[in-house]
Design an enzyme around this catalytic site. Structure first.
Site, PDB file in Angstrom:
ATOM      1  N   CYS A   9       0.818  -1.208   0.000  1.00 42.62           N
ATOM      2  CA  CYS A   9       0.000   0.000   0.000  1.00 42.62           C
ATOM      3  C   CYS A   9       0.861   1.271   0.000  1.00 42.62           C
ATOM      4  O   CYS A   9       1.982   1.266   0.499  1.00 42.62           O
ATOM      5  CB  CYS A   9      -0.906  -0.008   1.232  1.00 42.62           C
ATOM      6  SG  CYS A   9      -2.257   1.162   1.086  1.00 42.62           S
ATOM      7  N   ASP A 132      -7.032  -3.356  10.849  1.00 38.95           N
ATOM      8  CA  ASP A 132      -5.847  -2.501  10.987  1.00 38.95           C
ATOM      9  C   ASP A 132      -5.830  -1.964  12.421  1.00 38.95           C
ATOM     10  O   ASP A 132      -6.868  -1.913  13.092  1.00 38.95           O
ATOM     11  CB  ASP A 132      -5.943  -1.347   9.977  1.00 38.95           C
ATOM     12  CG  ASP A 132      -4.629  -0.598   9.781  1.00 38.95           C
ATOM     13  OD1 ASP A 132      -3.621  -0.940  10.421  1.00 38.95           O
ATOM     14  OD2 ASP A 132      -4.625   0.363   8.983  1.00 38.95           O
TER      15      ASP A 132
HETATM   16  O1  LIG Z   1      -0.944   5.179   4.442  1.00 33.88           O
HETATM   17  C1  LIG Z   1      -1.501   6.279   4.556  1.00 33.88           C
HETATM   18  O2  LIG Z   1      -0.874   7.341   4.515  1.00 33.88           O
HETATM   19  C2  LIG Z   1      -2.987   6.330   4.743  1.00 33.88           C
HETATM   20  C3  LIG Z   1      -3.601   7.567   4.805  1.00 33.88           C
HETATM   21  C4  LIG Z   1      -4.967   7.661   4.958  1.00 33.88           C
HETATM   22  C5  LIG Z   1      -5.718   6.516   5.083  1.00 33.88           C
HETATM   23  C6  LIG Z   1      -5.111   5.268   5.041  1.00 33.88           C
HETATM   24  C7  LIG Z   1      -3.751   5.158   4.862  1.00 33.88           C
HETATM   25  N1  LIG Z   1      -3.137   3.904   4.825  1.00 33.88           N
HETATM   26  C8  LIG Z   1      -3.906   2.713   4.876  1.00 33.88           C
HETATM   27  C9  LIG Z   1      -3.293   1.410   4.602  1.00 33.88           C
HETATM   28  O3  LIG Z   1      -3.906   0.568   3.950  1.00 33.88           O
HETATM   29  C10 LIG Z   1      -1.990   0.989   5.228  1.00 33.88           C
HETATM   30  O4  LIG Z   1      -1.406   0.063   4.388  1.00 33.88           O
HETATM   31  C11 LIG Z   1      -2.292   0.339   6.578  1.00 33.88           C
HETATM   32  O5  LIG Z   1      -2.805   1.290   7.478  1.00 33.88           O
HETATM   33  C12 LIG Z   1      -1.034  -0.285   7.201  1.00 33.88           C
HETATM   34  O6  LIG Z   1      -0.031   0.660   7.355  1.00 33.88           O
HETATM   35  P1  LIG Z   1       1.335   0.242   8.090  1.00 33.88           P
HETATM   36  O7  LIG Z   1       1.015  -0.021   9.516  1.00 33.88           O
HETATM   37  O8  LIG Z   1       2.212   1.416   7.903  1.00 33.88           O
HETATM   38  O9  LIG Z   1       1.850  -0.980   7.385  1.00 33.88           O
END
Ligand SMILES: O=C(O)c1ccccc1NCC(=O)[C@H](O)[C@H](O)COP(=O)(O)O
Length: 214
Positions: A9, A132
């Protein structure tokens, strides 16, 4: 046993899109949220998605979007799903799916077992539930912050919809996460970055390898 699905992502460059595809990602995520360091405009999503073979899913990630925002994203004809990552209700998620005719994923913010139970209300309204970690009240972003929740909350949970695990996954912990939760899909963003919003090709490759071995 079916293969673990992997969503990388927050991609924003052709190089990292190509690396994720070659590494075996099943889905790519494009964040459309102006406050995010990963934000990409609809036209950038269209251009990046054009580099992706049809068997790889292309998911736009939004939080509490207005209908006009969704319309602009759907009009790219580049997406296979829309991920709602805000405080959207089951009714709103169902309405988005019906109005725009696009598969909808709903991120479920988890801190306690009650959050997982509450996800039941979305079964039937969306196409996939993405568990999440809950971000702190007042945090700048609703996701992509590298936070994890207690994965044992998902152990043995009966989830009435396709689902995935997200939040704080990394090259080092994805095998353990899958062993505990039996997640059919894993999603990662900051764990494959060298700095916020900067994806790291080597980390993407290493994560996909670690996920595939889990
Ligand atoms: O990633 C962002 O900046 C974001 C911004 C606004 C809404 C959602 C967002 N991310 C969502 C995702 O799907 C991420 O992959 C997920 O939260 C996992 O993130 P991480 O813990 O950093 O792997």
């Amino acid at each position: 046993m079916s293969r673990l699905a992997i969503k990388i992502c927050g991609l924003s460059t052709p190089d990292t899109v190509g690396a994720a595809v070659r590494a075996g990602a099943s889905h790519l995520g494009f964040v459309h949220f102006p406050k995010s360091p990963r934000h990409v405009e609809a036209e950038q999503i269209r251009a990046l998605a054009a580099l992706v073979p049809p068997h790889v899913g292309r998911v736009a990630v939004v939080a509490d979007p207005a209908d006009e925002t969704i319309a602009a994203l759907v009009a790219t004809n580049a997406l296979t799903a829309l991920q709602l990552h805000g405080k959207e209700t089951p009714e709103r998620a169902a309405a988005v799916r019906a109005r725009f005719g696009i598969p909808v994923w709903k991120a479920i913010s988890v801190k306690t077992g009650a959050d997982i139970d509450a996800a039941e209300a979305y079964a039937g309204a969306v196409d996939l539930l993405l568990f999440d970690a809950k971000t702190p009240e007042g945090a700048a972003l609703p996701g992509g912050m590298g936070l994890r929740f207690d994965w044992t909350l998902l152990r043995g949970a009966s989830i009435g919809a396709p689902w995935g695990l997200s939040g704080g996954l990394s090259i080092g912990n994805v095998a353990q996460a899958v062993a505990i939760t039996r997640a059919p899909l894993v999603d990662i963003s900051s764990g494959v970055e060298s700095a916020p919003g900067i994806k790291d090709v080597d980390k993407i490759v290493a994560f996909c390898k670690a996920a595939e071995l889990s």
